[in-house]
Scaffold this motif. Sequence first.
Motif, PDB file in Angstrom:
ATOM      1  N   ILE A  74       0.836  -1.198   0.000  1.00 61.95           N
ATOM      2  CA  ILE A  74       0.000   0.000   0.000  1.00 61.95           C
ATOM      3  C   ILE A  74       0.873   1.251   0.000  1.00 61.95           C
ATOM      4  O   ILE A  74       0.616   2.210  -0.730  1.00 61.95           O
ATOM      5  CB  ILE A  74      -0.950  -0.005   1.210  1.00 61.95           C
ATOM      6  N   GLU A  75       1.925   1.241   0.813  1.00 66.69           N
ATOM      7  CA  GLU A  75       2.828   2.391   0.870  1.00 66.69           C
ATOM      8  C   GLU A  75       3.515   2.610  -0.479  1.00 66.69           C
ATOM      9  O   GLU A  75       3.680   3.743  -0.923  1.00 66.69           O
ATOM     10  CB  GLU A  75       3.856   2.194   1.971  1.00 66.69           C
ATOM     11  N   ASN A  76       3.896   1.540  -1.136  1.00 70.47           N
ATOM     12  CA  ASN A  76       4.535   1.642  -2.447  1.00 70.47           C
ATOM     13  C   ASN A  76       3.566   2.238  -3.468  1.00 70.47           C
ATOM     14  O   ASN A  76       3.936   3.122  -4.252  1.00 70.47           O
ATOM     15  CB  ASN A  76       5.022   0.265  -2.902  1.00 70.47           C
ATOM     16  N   TYR A  77       2.327   1.773  -3.462  1.00 68.33           N
ATOM     17  CA  TYR A  77       1.310   2.292  -4.380  1.00 68.33           C
ATOM     18  C   TYR A  77       1.086   3.788  -4.131  1.00 68.33           C
ATOM     19  O   TYR A  77       1.060   4.584  -5.073  1.00 68.33           O
ATOM     20  CB  TYR A  77       0.018   1.498  -4.206  1.00 68.33           C
ATOM     21  N   ASN A  78       0.941   4.183  -2.858  1.00 68.59           N
ATOM     22  CA  ASN A  78       0.744   5.599  -2.535  1.00 68.59           C
ATOM     23  C   ASN A  78       1.945   6.446  -2.944  1.00 68.59           C
ATOM     24  O   ASN A  78       1.778   7.571  -3.421  1.00 68.59           O
ATOM     25  CB  ASN A  78       0.473   5.773  -1.043  1.00 68.59           C
ATOM     26  N   ARG A  79       3.148   5.915  -2.782  1.00 66.90           N
ATOM     27  CA  ARG A  79       4.352   6.650  -3.194  1.00 66.90           C
ATOM     28  C   ARG A  79       4.343   6.896  -4.698  1.00 66.90           C
ATOM     29  O   ARG A  79       4.671   7.991  -5.174  1.00 66.90           O
ATOM     30  CB  ARG A  79       5.610   5.871  -2.792  1.00 66.90           C
ATOM     31  N   GLN A  80       3.926   5.890  -5.461  1.00 68.74           N
ATOM     32  CA  GLN A  80       3.892   6.049  -6.913  1.00 68.74           C
ATOM     33  C   GLN A  80       2.824   7.060  -7.337  1.00 68.74           C
ATOM     34  O   GLN A  80       3.033   7.828  -8.278  1.00 68.74           O
ATOM     35  CB  GLN A  80       3.656   4.701  -7.584  1.00 68.74           C
ATOM     36  N   LEU A  81       1.689   7.083  -6.625  1.00 71.86           N
ATOM     37  CA  LEU A  81       0.668   8.093  -6.941  1.00 71.86           C
ATOM     38  C   LEU A  81       1.158   9.495  -6.592  1.00 71.86           C
ATOM     39  O   LEU A  81       0.918  10.451  -7.339  1.00 71.86           O
ATOM     40  CB  LEU A  81      -0.633   7.790  -6.194  1.00 71.86           C
ATOM     41  N   ARG A  82       1.840   9.638  -5.461  1.00 67.85           N
ATOM     42  CA  ARG A  82       2.396  10.950  -5.095  1.00 67.85           C
ATOM     43  C   ARG A  82       3.412  11.415  -6.124  1.00 67.85           C
ATOM     44  O   ARG A  82       3.490  12.600  -6.452  1.00 67.85           O
ATOM     45  CB  ARG A  82       3.052  10.883  -3.712  1.00 67.85           C
ATOM     46  N   LYS A  83       4.184  10.481  -6.643  1.00 66.97           N
ATOM     47  CA  LYS A  83       5.202  10.812  -7.645  1.00 66.97           C
ATOM     48  C   LYS A  83       4.552  11.402  -8.894  1.00 66.97           C
ATOM     49  O   LYS A  83       5.066  12.350  -9.490  1.00 66.97           O
ATOM     50  CB  LYS A  83       5.982   9.545  -7.990  1.00 66.97           C
ATOM     51  N   VAL A  84       3.409  10.880  -9.275  1.00 66.47           N
ATOM     52  CA  VAL A  84       2.702  11.357 -10.462  1.00 66.47           C
ATOM     53  C   VAL A  84       2.081  12.725 -10.218  1.00 66.47           C
ATOM     54  O   VAL A  84       2.144  13.606 -11.078  1.00 66.47           O
ATOM     55  CB  VAL A  84       1.611  10.334 -10.877  1.00 66.47           C
ATOM     56  N   THR A  85       1.499  12.942  -9.041  1.00 67.50           N
ATOM     57  CA  THR A  85       0.805  14.206  -8.780  1.00 67.50           C
ATOM     58  C   THR A  85       1.743  15.322  -8.313  1.00 67.50           C
ATOM     59  O   THR A  85       1.398  16.500  -8.410  1.00 67.50           O
ATOM     60  CB  THR A  85      -0.296  14.012  -7.718  1.00 67.50           C
ATOM     61  N   LYS A  86       2.918  14.965  -7.834  1.00 68.54           N
ATOM     62  CA  LYS A  86       3.854  15.951  -7.275  1.00 68.54           C
ATOM     63  C   LYS A  86       4.364  16.925  -8.339  1.00 68.54           C
ATOM     64  O   LYS A  86       4.600  18.103  -8.057  1.00 68.54           O
ATOM     65  CB  LYS A  86       5.017  15.191  -6.653  1.00 68.54           C
ATOM     66  N   THR A  87       4.519  16.459  -9.558  1.00 72.06           N
ATOM     67  CA  THR A  87       5.094  17.308 -10.607  1.00 72.06           C
ATOM     68  C   THR A  87       4.105  18.340 -11.134  1.00 72.06           C
ATOM     69  O   THR A  87       4.506  19.282 -11.806  1.00 72.06           O
ATOM     70  CB  THR A  87       5.590  16.442 -11.779  1.00 72.06           C
ATOM     71  N   ARG A  88       2.830  18.168 -10.847  1.00 71.38           N
ATOM     72  CA  ARG A  88       1.811  19.117 -11.303  1.00 71.38           C
ATOM     73  C   ARG A  88       1.324  19.913 -10.093  1.00 71.38           C
ATOM     74  O   ARG A  88       0.891  19.351  -9.104  1.00 71.38           O
ATOM     75  CB  ARG A  88       0.654  18.362 -11.945  1.00 71.38           C
ATOM     76  N   THR A  89       1.365  21.207 -10.211  1.00 66.48           N
ATOM     77  CA  THR A  89       0.974  22.033  -9.067  1.00 66.48           C
ATOM     78  C   THR A  89      -0.507  22.359  -9.057  1.00 66.48           C
ATOM     79  O   THR A  89      -1.088  22.543  -7.995  1.00 66.48           O
ATOM     80  CB  THR A  89       1.772  23.353  -9.057  1.00 66.48           C
ATOM     81  N   ILE A  90      -1.128  22.440 -10.234  1.00 63.76           N
ATOM     82  CA  ILE A  90      -2.534  22.814 -10.312  1.00 63.76           C
ATOM     83  C   ILE A  90      -3.254  21.865 -11.266  1.00 63.76           C
ATOM     84  O   ILE A  90      -2.730  21.513 -12.327  1.00 63.76           O
ATOM     85  CB  ILE A  90      -2.698  24.268 -10.817  1.00 63.76           C
ATOM     86  N   PHE A  91      -4.455  21.493 -10.875  1.00 60.52           N
ATOM     87  CA  PHE A  91      -5.307  20.695 -11.741  1.00 60.52           C
ATOM     88  C   PHE A  91      -6.516  21.551 -12.114  1.00 60.52           C
ATOM     89  O   PHE A  91      -7.107  22.202 -11.241  1.00 60.52           O
ATOM     90  CB  PHE A  91      -5.764  19.417 -11.029  1.00 60.52           C
TER      91      PHE A  91
END
Length: 140
Positions: A74-91
Amino acid sequence: VSYKDIKAFMNDLKGVYQAPTLEQAEEGLDRLEEKWGSKYPSSVASWRNNWPQLSAYFKYPYELRRMIYTTNQIENYNRQLRKVTKTRTIFPSDDALLKLLYLATMDITEKWTGRDRDWSKILSQLCIYFEERIEPGDLE
């Protein structure tokens, strides 16, 4: 729990949640309370107050319990999702974020080829305990 005591406290706590039987877990909780109850009463009280809910998982076999209390996947999955969203500041919208997370999940799950140790045994146990939800044919 203080940083200097966390290792020792967690080591003693493992004697509770990794115990082979419910009785041994209760004995481990008693030992934990004897050793740490005066220094960290709220931590031990939290386990005592929630024991009926926390101890419910002792009805399952060891392999299944190990999978329940291990959160690495679960922690690995959440880390990968954070990695994807971290590079974008605004949606532009909530839907844009949901679409990005959905696509990221599709990419992440394609890489899930490995199986947990003793997976066949765990799967058979899941099919027994949750027969109304899981059928072996659905997973193949």
